[in-house]
Design a protein around this motif. Structure first.
Motif, PDB file in Angstrom:
ATOM      1  N   ILE A 160      16.234  26.359 -10.200  1.00 37.95           N
ATOM      2  CA  ILE A 160      16.071  25.917  -8.812  1.00 37.95           C
ATOM      3  C   ILE A 160      16.362  24.436  -8.592  1.00 37.95           C
ATOM      4  CG2 ILE A 160      14.422  27.745  -8.336  1.00 37.95           C
ATOM      5  CD1 ILE A 160      13.093  24.230  -8.545  1.00 37.95           C
ATOM      6  N   ALA A 161      16.354  23.619  -9.642  1.00 39.58           N
ATOM      7  CA  ALA A 161      16.554  22.178  -9.471  1.00 39.58           C
ATOM      8  C   ALA A 161      17.860  21.834  -8.761  1.00 39.58           C
ATOM      9  CB  ALA A 161      16.466  21.469 -10.820  1.00 39.58           C
ATOM     10  N   PRO A 162      18.977  22.481  -9.102  1.00 45.44           N
ATOM     11  CA  PRO A 162      20.241  22.123  -8.431  1.00 45.44           C
ATOM     12  C   PRO A 162      20.290  22.528  -6.958  1.00 45.44           C
ATOM     13  CG  PRO A 162      20.631  23.222 -10.547  1.00 45.44           C
ATOM     14  CD  PRO A 162      19.199  23.446 -10.196  1.00 45.44           C
ATOM     15  N   THR A 163      19.354  23.337  -6.511  1.00 39.19           N
ATOM     16  CA  THR A 163      19.343  23.775  -5.114  1.00 39.19           C
ATOM     17  C   THR A 163      18.479  22.820  -4.286  1.00 39.19           C
ATOM     18  OG1 THR A 163      17.363  25.170  -5.188  1.00 39.19           O
ATOM     19  CG2 THR A 163      19.411  26.118  -6.018  1.00 39.19           C
ATOM     20  N   ASP A 164      18.395  23.088  -2.987  1.00 39.31           N
ATOM     21  CA  ASP A 164      17.531  22.301  -2.102  1.00 39.31           C
ATOM     22  C   ASP A 164      16.267  23.050  -1.725  1.00 39.31           C
ATOM     23  OD1 ASP A 164      18.968  19.990  -2.044  1.00 39.31           O
ATOM     24  OD2 ASP A 164      20.066  20.458  -0.200  1.00 39.31           O
ATOM     25  N   VAL A 165      15.925  24.100  -2.480  1.00 38.44           N
ATOM     26  CA  VAL A 165      14.775  24.915  -2.141  1.00 38.44           C
ATOM     27  C   VAL A 165      13.493  24.081  -2.200  1.00 38.44           C
ATOM     28  CG1 VAL A 165      14.364  25.688  -4.524  1.00 38.44           C
ATOM     29  CG2 VAL A 165      13.624  27.115  -2.593  1.00 38.44           C
ATOM     30  N   THR A 166      12.567  24.336  -1.266  1.00 37.97           N
ATOM     31  CA  THR A 166      11.275  23.643  -1.237  1.00 37.97           C
ATOM     32  C   THR A 166      10.379  24.196  -2.340  1.00 37.97           C
ATOM     33  OG1 THR A 166      11.444  23.303   1.149  1.00 37.97           O
ATOM     34  CG2 THR A 166       9.254  23.145   0.180  1.00 37.97           C
ATOM     35  N   VAL A 167       9.668  23.276  -3.023  1.00 38.88           N
ATOM     36  CA  VAL A 167       8.851  23.656  -4.182  1.00 38.88           C
ATOM     37  C   VAL A 167       7.406  23.232  -3.948  1.00 38.88           C
ATOM     38  CG1 VAL A 167       8.527  23.422  -6.676  1.00 38.88           C
ATOM     39  CG2 VAL A 167      10.835  23.359  -5.703  1.00 38.88           C
ATOM     40  N   LEU A 168       6.474  24.125  -4.262  1.00 37.64           N
ATOM     41  CA  LEU A 168       5.055  23.811  -4.251  1.00 37.64           C
ATOM     42  C   LEU A 168       4.548  23.849  -5.690  1.00 37.64           C
ATOM     43  CD1 LEU A 168       2.323  23.323  -2.837  1.00 37.64           C
ATOM     44  CD2 LEU A 168       2.079  25.819  -2.654  1.00 37.64           C
ATOM     45  N   ILE A 169       4.030  22.721  -6.163  1.00 34.69           N
ATOM     46  CA  ILE A 169       3.499  22.622  -7.523  1.00 34.69           C
ATOM     47  C   ILE A 169       1.979  22.609  -7.443  1.00 34.69           C
ATOM     48  CG2 ILE A 169       3.466  21.284  -9.656  1.00 34.69           C
ATOM     49  CD1 ILE A 169       6.076  19.958  -8.728  1.00 34.69           C
ATOM     50  N   THR A 170       1.335  23.523  -8.158  1.00 39.64           N
ATOM     51  CA  THR A 170      -0.125  23.591  -8.170  1.00 39.64           C
ATOM     52  C   THR A 170      -0.643  23.336  -9.573  1.00 39.64           C
ATOM     53  OG1 THR A 170      -0.116  25.989  -8.541  1.00 39.64           O
ATOM     54  CG2 THR A 170      -0.141  25.225  -6.251  1.00 39.64           C
ATOM     55  N   GLY A 171      -1.920  23.045  -9.655  1.00 34.43           N
ATOM     56  CA  GLY A 171      -2.535  22.775 -10.951  1.00 34.43           C
ATOM     57  C   GLY A 171      -3.660  21.769 -10.815  1.00 34.43           C
ATOM     58  N   GLU A 172      -4.490  21.696 -11.841  1.00 31.16           N
ATOM     59  CA  GLU A 172      -5.615  20.775 -11.827  1.00 31.16           C
ATOM     60  C   GLU A 172      -5.138  19.325 -11.820  1.00 31.16           C
ATOM     61  OE1 GLU A 172      -8.217  21.591 -15.097  1.00 31.16           O
ATOM     62  OE2 GLU A 172      -8.297  23.742 -14.697  1.00 31.16           O
ATOM     63  N   ASN A 173      -6.042  18.417 -11.483  1.00 26.18           N
ATOM     64  CA  ASN A 173      -5.732  16.999 -11.575  1.00 26.18           C
ATOM     65  C   ASN A 173      -5.366  16.638 -13.013  1.00 26.18           C
ATOM     66  OD1 ASN A 173      -6.144  16.278  -8.904  1.00 26.18           O
ATOM     67  ND2 ASN A 173      -8.321  15.872  -9.180  1.00 26.18           N
ATOM     68  N   GLY A 174      -4.328  15.819 -13.151  1.00 23.69           N
ATOM     69  CA  GLY A 174      -3.951  15.325 -14.469  1.00 23.69           C
ATOM     70  C   GLY A 174      -3.028  16.212 -15.264  1.00 23.69           C
ATOM     71  N   THR A 175      -2.554  17.323 -14.673  1.00 23.22           N
ATOM     72  CA  THR A 175      -1.674  18.225 -15.419  1.00 23.22           C
ATOM     73  C   THR A 175      -0.208  17.787 -15.377  1.00 23.22           C
ATOM     74  OG1 THR A 175      -1.666  19.643 -13.452  1.00 23.22           O
ATOM     75  CG2 THR A 175      -3.131  20.279 -15.259  1.00 23.22           C
ATOM     76  N   GLY A 176       0.104  16.783 -14.571  1.00 22.36           N
ATOM     77  CA  GLY A 176       1.476  16.264 -14.547  1.00 22.36           C
ATOM     78  C   GLY A 176       2.317  16.807 -13.407  1.00 22.36           C
ATOM     79  N   LYS A 177       1.696  17.063 -12.272  1.00 24.99           N
ATOM     80  CA  LYS A 177       2.460  17.605 -11.141  1.00 24.99           C
ATOM     81  C   LYS A 177       3.503  16.610 -10.650  1.00 24.99           C
ATOM     82  CE  LYS A 177      -1.345  18.526  -8.782  1.00 24.99           C
ATOM     83  NZ  LYS A 177      -2.394  18.293  -9.814  1.00 24.99           N
ATOM     84  N   ASP A 178       3.139  15.323 -10.641  1.00 22.88           N
ATOM     85  CA  ASP A 178       4.108  14.307 -10.214  1.00 22.88           C
ATOM     86  C   ASP A 178       5.253  14.170 -11.205  1.00 22.88           C
ATOM     87  OD1 ASP A 178       2.272  13.328 -12.085  1.00 22.88           O
ATOM     88  OD2 ASP A 178       2.544  11.255 -11.447  1.00 22.88           O
ATOM     89  N   VAL A 179       4.960  14.334 -12.488  1.00 26.25           N
ATOM     90  CA  VAL A 179       6.006  14.252 -13.522  1.00 26.25           C
ATOM     91  C   VAL A 179       6.989  15.407 -13.369  1.00 26.25           C
ATOM     92  CG1 VAL A 179       6.463  14.228 -16.004  1.00 26.25           C
ATOM     93  CG2 VAL A 179       4.443  13.063 -15.099  1.00 26.25           C
TER      94      VAL A 179
END
Length: 443
Positions: A160-179
């Protein structure tokens, strides 16, 4: 030939006299002042290469942490000047925080003469004015590991990275969602355009529209000039909305309207500005539950949830603890100029057995502090600042995520002596988010 100009800032007259005698034979010039009140004027007139800065003076500044305050000020105003902190044993935790803010190193009182002189010489030799460092390509912060959940996420990202699809990343604090969000951006066709990150939980309601959509001069009090909002800043690139679950319900409608129409209108203006962005959102909240409870708009949820990726907690991928620890060790040994290269076997065992309720961010902070405090080439068990109580090393089967979060906050509050700035930084959250959690758990 003696080289380097050293400025010493310490309120103890005996220490000032001793340092003047000790340092003069080794450096070209040594200036001594008793108070940071004259620090800026002295910096302008003396132009030192290295500042040896005491951490505590007579007057309380920044909740008593004057060393931290003046370290930040010096690195902001004079980025080429190296700062070495002068601290008592009780202030070591603050000195570690000072290094995270840009200090070169710290010396503990009572000091060893050879170590003090060696540290100041190393600081001078490492000064940007003294040596030019080669630019090195920045490696990706993303660590995938070998666990099945991470391998599944990696395959999805590659698709999906090469596309423009919208992504929702979930997970606990500190799991690296921003990374993970940065990794998706770096693999996309928009990688040469900006990625703009927004902590939605840290924006006050009154500034929400201004921060995201911008404003024009005179739109409200203190609007002295036009302001470009985050959506415009990210035009052509990626907008990352972190902690999107913290956006109040009435503001979600305004965000949805922009996402649907792909135009923004600055506060105080009627002109519509087209935007071209790739949207990535992240949250540690259960948005589906919030939708059913009426706390999150269903239409916004489906708008941002085209592709959902859930990052597992670190306790669900224990095989990644040691590889991650070694990555952080190499990073911080380089950053803080430490000789540590390996982790002792008993220290590794302790890292594996620890319950990482703060996930990768907690592990990163522990290793960073341990590297700063380390001596020699091996990171020892004693270097790790980990709670050895039963609560820290085991989790009851009935413990909820909220209970684990509360315990982590309480432990961090105790470790940081109630200093909210340090607590927020160590937990990797904004101060407004910390305030809301303190209120939630009645801490």
């Amino acid at each position: 030939m003696k080289k380097g100009k050293i400025l010493v800032v310490d309120d103890n007259q005996g220490i000032r006299k001793a340092l003047k005698l000790l340092l003069t034979p080794y450096f070209a010039e040594v200036e001594i002042i008793a108070s940071p009140n004259t620090l800026v004027n002295t910096m302008e007139s003396f132009r030192p290469d290295v500042v040896l800065l005491d951490m505590n003076f007579n007057t309380d500044i920044n909740t008593g942490n004057e060393g931290l305050y003046w370290t930040s000020q010096l690195k902001k105003m004079y980025p080429d000047v190296q700062v070495v902190l002068f601290t008592a044993y009780a202030d070591i935790a603050l000195a570690v925080e000072g290094m995270k803010r840009g200090a070169f190193d710290f010396i503990v009182k009572p000091w060893d003469n050879e170590k003090l002189i060696s540290t100041l010489k190393s600081a001078y030799e490492a000064s940007p004015k003294t040596v030019k460092k080669e630019e090195k390509p920045v490696a990706s912060d993303m660590y995938w590991g070998d666990s099945q959940p991470m391998m599944d996420i990696r395959r999805s990202v590659e698709k999906i990275a090469p596309t423009d699809v919208t992504v929702l990343i979930t997970g606990e604090n500190g799991t690296g969602k921003d990374v993970l969000a940065r990794e998706i951006h770096s693999m996309s066709s928009r990688k040469h355009c900006p990625m703009v990150c927004v902590d939605a939980g840290a924006i006050t309601e009154t500034l929400f529209e201004s921060e995201l959509f911008g404003h024009v001069k005179g739109a409200f009090t203190d609007a002295h000039a036009d302001h470009v909002g985050k959506f415009e800043q990210a035009n052509g690139g990626t907008l990352f909305l972190d902690e999107i679950g913290n956006i109040p319900l009435h503001l979600q409608a305004k965000l949805l309207r922009v996402l649907q129409n792909r135009v923004v209108t600055r506060v105080g203006s009627e002109k519509q500005i087209p935007i071209d962005i790739r949207l990535i959102c992240a949250t540690n909240m259960d948005l589906q539950k919030m939708v059913s409870e009426g706390r999150f708009r269903e239409d916004l949820y489906y708008r941002i949830n085209t592709v959902r990726m859930h990052l597992p907690a670190l306790r669900e991928r224990p095989g990644d603890v040691i590889p991650l620890a070694h990555r952080f060790l190499v990073r911080y040994a380089t950053k803080y100029r430490r000789s540590v290269e390996t982790i002792a076997a008993d220290a590794e065992q302790r890292l594996v057995s620890h319950v990482w309720s703060g996930n990768i961010r907690e592990l990163q902070n522990v290793v960073e502090k341990a590297v700063i405090l380390s001596e020699g080439r091996t990171l020892r068990l004693d270097d790790l600042s980990l709670d050895t109580s039963s609560k820290a090393t085991s989790v009851a089967a009935t413990q909820t995520l909220e209970e684990a979060e509360e315990q982590t906050i309480r432990n961090t509050m105790a470790r940081c002596g109630g200093n909210l700035s340090l607590v927020a930084k160590e937990l990797g959250i904004s101060r407004p988010t910390l305030y809301s959690k303190l209120k939630k758990y009645d801490i």
